[in-house]
Structures are given as C-alpha cells and as structure tokens.
Design a protein around this motif. Sequence first.
Motif, PDB file in Angstrom:
ATOM      1  N   LYS A 221       0.852  -1.188   0.000  1.00  0.00           N
ATOM      2  CA  LYS A 221       0.000   0.000   0.000  1.00  0.00           C
ATOM      3  C   LYS A 221       0.885   1.234   0.000  1.00  0.00           C
ATOM      4  CE  LYS A 221      -3.550  -2.441   2.656  1.00  0.00           C
ATOM      5  NZ  LYS A 221      -4.298  -2.488   3.947  1.00  0.00           N
ATOM      6  N   PRO A 236       0.677   5.233   3.197  1.00  0.00           N
ATOM      7  CA  PRO A 236      -0.677   5.823   3.223  1.00  0.00           C
ATOM      8  C   PRO A 236      -1.050   6.238   4.656  1.00  0.00           C
ATOM      9  CG  PRO A 236      -0.828   3.457   3.113  1.00  0.00           C
ATOM     10  CD  PRO A 236       0.637   3.770   2.992  1.00  0.00           C
ATOM     11  N   LYS A 237      -2.122   6.997   4.770  1.00  0.00           N
ATOM     12  CA  LYS A 237      -2.532   7.471   6.088  1.00  0.00           C
ATOM     13  C   LYS A 237      -2.888   6.306   6.995  1.00  0.00           C
ATOM     14  CE  LYS A 237      -4.307  12.003   4.686  1.00  0.00           C
ATOM     15  NZ  LYS A 237      -5.507  12.896   4.612  1.00  0.00           N
ATOM     16  N   GLN A 238      -3.603   5.339   6.482  1.00  0.00           N
ATOM     17  CA  GLN A 238      -3.976   4.185   7.287  1.00  0.00           C
ATOM     18  C   GLN A 238      -3.217   2.961   6.765  1.00  0.00           C
ATOM     19  OE1 GLN A 238      -8.223   3.821   7.139  1.00  0.00           O
ATOM     20  NE2 GLN A 238      -8.577   5.560   8.514  1.00  0.00           N
ATOM     21  N   ASN A 239      -2.383   2.385   7.624  1.00  0.00           N
ATOM     22  CA  ASN A 239      -1.593   1.229   7.216  1.00  0.00           C
ATOM     23  C   ASN A 239      -1.151   0.447   8.444  1.00  0.00           C
ATOM     24  OD1 ASN A 239       1.386   1.995   7.979  1.00  0.00           O
ATOM     25  ND2 ASN A 239       0.489   3.860   7.093  1.00  0.00           N
ATOM     26  N   ASP A 240      -0.652  -0.717   8.192  1.00  0.00           N
ATOM     27  CA  ASP A 240      -0.134  -1.568   9.271  1.00  0.00           C
ATOM     28  C   ASP A 240       1.395  -1.581   9.270  1.00  0.00           C
ATOM     29  OD1 ASP A 240      -2.703  -2.247  10.020  1.00  0.00           O
ATOM     30  OD2 ASP A 240      -2.777  -3.934   8.605  1.00  0.00           O
ATOM     31  N   TYR A 241       2.009  -0.609   8.643  1.00  0.00           N
ATOM     32  CA  TYR A 241       3.463  -0.611   8.514  1.00  0.00           C
ATOM     33  C   TYR A 241       4.154   0.267   9.558  1.00  0.00           C
ATOM     34  CZ  TYR A 241       1.995  -2.131   3.819  1.00  0.00           C
ATOM     35  OH  TYR A 241       1.390  -2.771   2.760  1.00  0.00           O
ATOM     36  N   ASP A 242       3.402   1.108  10.306  1.00  0.00           N
ATOM     37  CA  ASP A 242       4.060   2.074  11.180  1.00  0.00           C
ATOM     38  C   ASP A 242       4.556   1.434  12.475  1.00  0.00           C
ATOM     39  OD1 ASP A 242       0.947   3.655  12.239  1.00  0.00           O
ATOM     40  OD2 ASP A 242       1.801   1.692  12.680  1.00  0.00           O
ATOM     41  N   ALA A 245       2.393  -0.774  14.785  1.00  0.00           N
ATOM     42  CA  ALA A 245       1.832  -2.053  14.334  1.00  0.00           C
ATOM     43  C   ALA A 245       2.550  -3.220  14.992  1.00  0.00           C
ATOM     44  CB  ALA A 245       1.931  -2.169  12.822  1.00  0.00           C
ATOM     45  N   ASN A 271       5.741   9.766   5.100  1.00  0.00           N
ATOM     46  CA  ASN A 271       4.295   9.903   5.135  1.00  0.00           C
ATOM     47  C   ASN A 271       3.841  10.659   3.900  1.00  0.00           C
ATOM     48  OD1 ASN A 271       3.901   8.575   7.628  1.00  0.00           O
ATOM     49  ND2 ASN A 271       4.508  10.448   8.735  1.00  0.00           N
ATOM     50  N   SER A 277       8.829   8.829   8.434  1.00  0.00           N
ATOM     51  CA  SER A 277       8.087   7.918   9.293  1.00  0.00           C
ATOM     52  C   SER A 277       9.047   6.860   9.811  1.00  0.00           C
ATOM     53  CB  SER A 277       6.939   7.261   8.520  1.00  0.00           C
ATOM     54  OG  SER A 277       6.221   6.378   9.334  1.00  0.00           O
TER      55      SER A 277
END
Length: 423
Positions: A221, A236-242, A245, A271, A277
């Motif tokens: 993504k 992206p703004k919503q993700n599971d990579y930050d 997570a 970001n 990020s």
Amino acid sequence: MTGNPFDDDQLEHILNNAPKLSDRRSKEEILNRLLADARLQDSVHLQAIQQPIDDEITSQEQDNTEQTIKKEGRKWPIFMSVAAVFALTVLTGSMFMNNHDTKMDQANAPETSQYSTMQEDRAAKSSMHDNIMESNIVAEQSRIMSLRSSVYEDDLTDAVAFHIGLANRDKESVPMTYIIPNERVATDFGKKKPTTLQMYEKYAPQIDEEENGFTNYHPYKGELKEKGDQLVHVLPKQNDYDVAAKDSGEYVGTIQDTFSDSEYKDIEYENLNGAESELSNEEGTSNSMALTSSNHFNYYLYKDENGIEYLSPDSRKTFSTVTEALIDMRAKKDNAYVPVIPENIIYTVKEVAEGVIVTFDVPLDLTTMDVIRATQLIEAMMLTAASFDQQVRLDNVVQESWEGFDLKNFLPKPVGANKRYMP
C-alpha cells in the motif's frame, strides 16, 4: 537348324506342332518387322525372303511348267511361317535370358536387401538407444531438479530471477525466487534492463498469494519510488506498517526478501505529507532500513497449511559470523520452523579463504536419510553460507556426490531459495 532341306510334309509337321499363334497383322507387316529386327539380319532364311516377289515370279515363269509355279507359290507362305517360327524362337530365347537375368538379380537382391535392412535396423536401434539415453538423462535431470528447492545459476541460462517475500500465516516472510524467461522480460520492458522496483511493480500483482497458501500482501500500500540508490516508500494514512503495528516484522521481512541485494542500499519511509516515518527494528526505531547483504540468516524448514515445505529464515534472526549461523541450525526454535539437521548429527565449522568447511564428526551416510530430507540439509547449509556470500564444502560424507551436487568440492552459491515459475 541343319543345312538339309525339309520337304513340305516335314515343315507342315513342325508347323502343326508349333504353338497356335493369333495375329491380326498382315504378312507384309510381319515381314517388315522381322527385317527391321537387328538380331535377325544374318538369318539365311530372311535373306532368302528378302528377294522381291516379282523377281521370284519371273524366275518361276522361265521354268515353263505349271507344277513349278504352284510349287514355288506354296513355298512363299511356308517360308513366311518358318521365319515366324525362327523369330519366335529367337525372341523366346531372348525373353528367357532376360528372365534368367532377372531371376539372378532377384536371387542376389535379398542379399543386398538383407544388408540394407540390417543397416536400417542398426540405425533404428542406435536411434532408439540414443533416444532412450536422452530420455533417461532428461528424466534424471528433472528428478534432480524436482528435489532441489533452490535456484542456481544453471537455472538462469535464458531467464532472470525475481525475488519476493511472501507473508505466511505466522506473519513472517518466506523468501521466494521466481524464474522469468528473458523473452518475457524483453516483451514487457523492451531492450532496456528493468530496475528491481519496475520488476516488482510488473510481476508482484501477477502472483496469486492466497492460492499458494500465503496472505494477500502485495503490492504494498502507498507508493514506492526511487531516489538515486535509495528506495522510498511513501506510506498511506492508514496502514499496518508504522511503528505501532504489532506485525511490523512481517513488513520488514517481506521488504528484505524482496529488495535486499538489489541496486538499492536502503529503504526510507515517508508519510504522505513528506515527513519521515519510523518503523521498529532490532535496534529500536528508524526512518530507514538497510537493504544490503548485511542481513545474515540461517535456514530452517517451514511447512504451510497445505503441507508444502519451504526453506526459510526463522524470525529474521541475524548472525555476525557464518560459523555461528551454521552451528545454530541444529537448535530447535518453535513448532513452525524445524531444523533440517537431525539431533544426532554433530559437526564442526571452519572458515577458510575459499569458503566455509563443515566436517561431520561421524561419516554421514546420506542414504540413511530420506532423499528429500538429505537434499534439504545440504541446500539449507548452502543457503546459510550464501547469506554471508560464502560457499560451503561438506567433509566426511560417505557419498562423493548427491543429487547432482559434487560433495568433493565447494558447492555453488544458490541464487535464491524456493524456486517457482512466474505464472
């Protein structure tokens, strides 16, 4: 025929016993054909017949007797018949000789035909033997290739390797190596060599991960882009990579398996607003991650839900030396990753200029193991050494070769683990 003259009765007796001939041609036509036959030019009978009829009638009139005229008149058809019989005899003899020659040729023909047939049989048997040998070689090569799970330089004669990490049910990455023919790459990209990112963007979406027992994870993504020798992932703004997570290790593992050892030295995270990020790693948090061969792993056996086995690093644990990595391969970590080396097999590791040497304490007889397990043991050690850019040699093995591997020398470095072909 003798020189004695025949009387009419004798000639008629001969003619009566001669084969009955049926011919619609005129006597003149028959005579002309006989006179034209080169084989009858020396015949005294034909020479007698060759006199013109008018000369013969004139000679007969000079005798002044009607009996002589009748007698001479009767001789003409008799002479014609004799000539016909003689011609028939000559022609029959010629036909007999030709037939005899033909039979002689036919008698000799089987010998030649037999020789020719023998030659053809030999050629056919030789061709059949060559085909059988070739089929056996191909079958053996295919069998060996089916037992080998990794990709080697020999697999890339007319193809390229595409590396990608697929996410498994345990939220870990399994390194996969897809073979793509050069012709297909040329069709997709033209003459210019594509970058690793271009390969990923083209071929990652074509892999059906779920059908192969993995999580639907690719493509990533957000946006991936190149910046010099650096890869940038715009998140992206919503993700599971930050950093928050809990499964960020899944992301890190797939990134490493996909882009390590490429033209990119590291990957940087941004970001959407351009701000950096951070992702978590073993050292804490960072806004970038190295994509070099500094990530040294050892390899274990992983089995997915479908029962398919892969050689894969366990939990992305890294090692500082190849000796440490090889020795640690005997340790059992968890239920998901199983050591490929049985507990009763002990060995030592020595690093030399040419590579690393693994010496088994007791002679290792590979035939006492399942053939697939023995091959996995060898390839897992090869992959572990390759992650350090090293080659491995196995000493004190009973067999000098195994499934195409020359165990007397250093084994080749695999290009990648878990061979697959691009659909």
